[in-house]
Design a protein around this motif. Structure first.
Motif, PDB file in Angstrom:
ATOM      1  N   PRO A  84     -11.458 -16.914 -76.023  1.00 47.38           N
ATOM      2  CA  PRO A  84     -12.594 -17.802 -75.722  1.00 47.38           C
ATOM      3  C   PRO A  84     -13.298 -18.338 -76.961  1.00 47.38           C
ATOM      4  O   PRO A  84     -14.006 -19.327 -76.894  1.00 47.38           O
ATOM      5  N   TRP A  85     -13.102 -17.717 -78.123  1.00 46.70           N
ATOM      6  CA  TRP A  85     -13.806 -18.120 -79.337  1.00 46.70           C
ATOM      7  C   TRP A  85     -12.970 -19.001 -80.269  1.00 46.70           C
ATOM      8  O   TRP A  85     -13.374 -19.273 -81.388  1.00 46.70           O
ATOM      9  N   ASN A  86     -11.805 -19.471 -79.822  1.00 48.79           N
ATOM     10  CA  ASN A  86     -11.072 -20.414 -80.668  1.00 48.79           C
ATOM     11  C   ASN A  86     -10.464 -21.513 -79.809  1.00 48.79           C
ATOM     12  O   ASN A  86     -10.255 -21.345 -78.618  1.00 48.79           O
ATOM     13  N   GLY A  87     -10.221 -22.653 -80.425  1.00 46.68           N
ATOM     14  CA  GLY A  87      -9.596 -23.751 -79.697  1.00 46.68           C
ATOM     15  C   GLY A  87      -9.938 -25.111 -80.266  1.00 46.68           C
ATOM     16  O   GLY A  87     -10.658 -25.236 -81.261  1.00 46.68           O
ATOM     17  N   GLU A 111     -13.759 -29.897 -77.657  1.00 48.55           N
ATOM     18  CA  GLU A 111     -13.860 -30.999 -76.701  1.00 48.55           C
ATOM     19  C   GLU A 111     -15.321 -31.227 -76.357  1.00 48.55           C
ATOM     20  O   GLU A 111     -16.121 -30.299 -76.312  1.00 48.55           O
ATOM     21  N   VAL A 112     -15.637 -32.490 -76.151  1.00 48.16           N
ATOM     22  CA  VAL A 112     -16.981 -32.935 -75.831  1.00 48.16           C
ATOM     23  C   VAL A 112     -16.924 -33.563 -74.448  1.00 48.16           C
ATOM     24  O   VAL A 112     -16.007 -34.325 -74.142  1.00 48.16           O
ATOM     25  N   ILE A 113     -17.906 -33.243 -73.621  1.00 43.01           N
ATOM     26  CA  ILE A 113     -18.057 -33.934 -72.338  1.00 43.01           C
ATOM     27  C   ILE A 113     -19.389 -34.656 -72.425  1.00 43.01           C
ATOM     28  O   ILE A 113     -20.453 -34.044 -72.445  1.00 43.01           O
ATOM     29  N   LYS A 114     -19.313 -35.976 -72.550  1.00 46.57           N
ATOM     30  CA  LYS A 114     -20.515 -36.809 -72.684  1.00 46.57           C
ATOM     31  C   LYS A 114     -20.642 -37.690 -71.458  1.00 46.57           C
ATOM     32  O   LYS A 114     -19.741 -38.471 -71.156  1.00 46.57           O
ATOM     33  N   VAL A 131     -24.612 -34.029 -72.959  1.00 45.57           N
ATOM     34  CA  VAL A 131     -23.497 -33.648 -73.817  1.00 45.57           C
ATOM     35  C   VAL A 131     -23.254 -32.148 -73.692  1.00 45.57           C
ATOM     36  O   VAL A 131     -24.193 -31.359 -73.760  1.00 45.57           O
ATOM     37  N   LYS A 132     -21.986 -31.775 -73.519  1.00 45.85           N
ATOM     38  CA  LYS A 132     -21.570 -30.373 -73.461  1.00 45.85           C
ATOM     39  C   LYS A 132     -20.357 -30.216 -74.371  1.00 45.85           C
ATOM     40  O   LYS A 132     -19.604 -31.158 -74.568  1.00 45.85           O
ATOM     41  N   TYR A 133     -20.173 -29.020 -74.892  1.00 47.07           N
ATOM     42  CA  TYR A 133     -19.049 -28.725 -75.778  1.00 47.07           C
ATOM     43  C   TYR A 133     -18.228 -27.583 -75.197  1.00 47.07           C
ATOM     44  O   TYR A 133     -18.780 -26.676 -74.573  1.00 47.07           O
ATOM     45  N   GLN A 134     -16.934 -27.625 -75.427  1.00 49.65           N
ATOM     46  CA  GLN A 134     -16.034 -26.568 -74.988  1.00 49.65           C
ATOM     47  C   GLN A 134     -14.921 -26.394 -76.008  1.00 49.65           C
ATOM     48  O   GLN A 134     -14.605 -27.316 -76.753  1.00 49.65           O
ATOM     49  N   LEU A 135     -14.325 -25.199 -76.000  1.00 46.69           N
ATOM     50  CA  LEU A 135     -13.120 -24.947 -76.787  1.00 46.69           C
ATOM     51  C   LEU A 135     -11.963 -24.835 -75.805  1.00 46.69           C
ATOM     52  O   LEU A 135     -12.069 -24.124 -74.800  1.00 46.69           O
TER      53      LEU A 135
END
Length: 165
Positions: free
Chosen positions: A33-36, A39-42, A23-27
């Protein structure tokens, strides 16, 4: 024989069935880069988090897991647009001390009663961890190993002959 993706077993000699697992997380769609939108990549499949019950404790856990040491705050639904595809998490309920969203209680992976108009967004406080302890970039530049894996995928190698979402 069909290779089982992300089962912890290397069914393919090139280990292509075990790439992009976890599992990885992104905005995404933020102005900084600190807002958004969260999203999850599972296991290689991109999705979103529903904002049902989403609060500042959840935002803080997510932001800290991305390396923003001072946590974060909820952003009004829809400010960063709607995601597509899978909605991975709903009814997330963190107490604020967890290391990542998957350690918080939630309705179960892929189980939801949500629509993408309610995708969660955050505004992280932009102080980051020192470079020594900062988490690695989630989207590294392609390496020769990744290039060869992509070439094998494109060539129809039988171990890469499953559907990528």
């Amino acid at each position: 024989e069909l290779a089982a993706k992300c089962d912890g077993e290397d069914d393919c000699s090139d280990q292509s069935d075990e790439l992009d697992c976890g599992v990885k997380y992104q905005l995404v769609n933020g102005s900084k880069p600190w807002n958004g939108r969260v999203e999850v990549i599972k296991d290689g499949v991109r999705g979103t988090v529903c904002s049902d019950k989403w609060d500042n404790n959840d935002a803080t856990v997510l932001c800290r897991s991305l390396g923003f040491i001072n946590g974060g705050n909820v952003v009004v639904k829809g400010q960063f647009g709607s995601g597509k595809g899978q909605i991975w998490l709903d009814d997330v309920n963190c107490n604020g001390n967890e290391l990542s969203l998957d350690k918080c209680t939630h309705g179960g992976w892929g189980k939801h009663n949500c629509v993408h108009d309610k995708d969660a967004g955050v505004q992280c406080n932009n102080a980051v961890l020192p470079e020594v302890t900062k988490k690695p970039n989630l989207t590294p530049a392609p390496t020769d190993s990744i290039r060869s894996q992509l070439a094998a995928l494109a060539s129809g190698n039988e171990c890469n002959d499953f559907t990528w979402l």
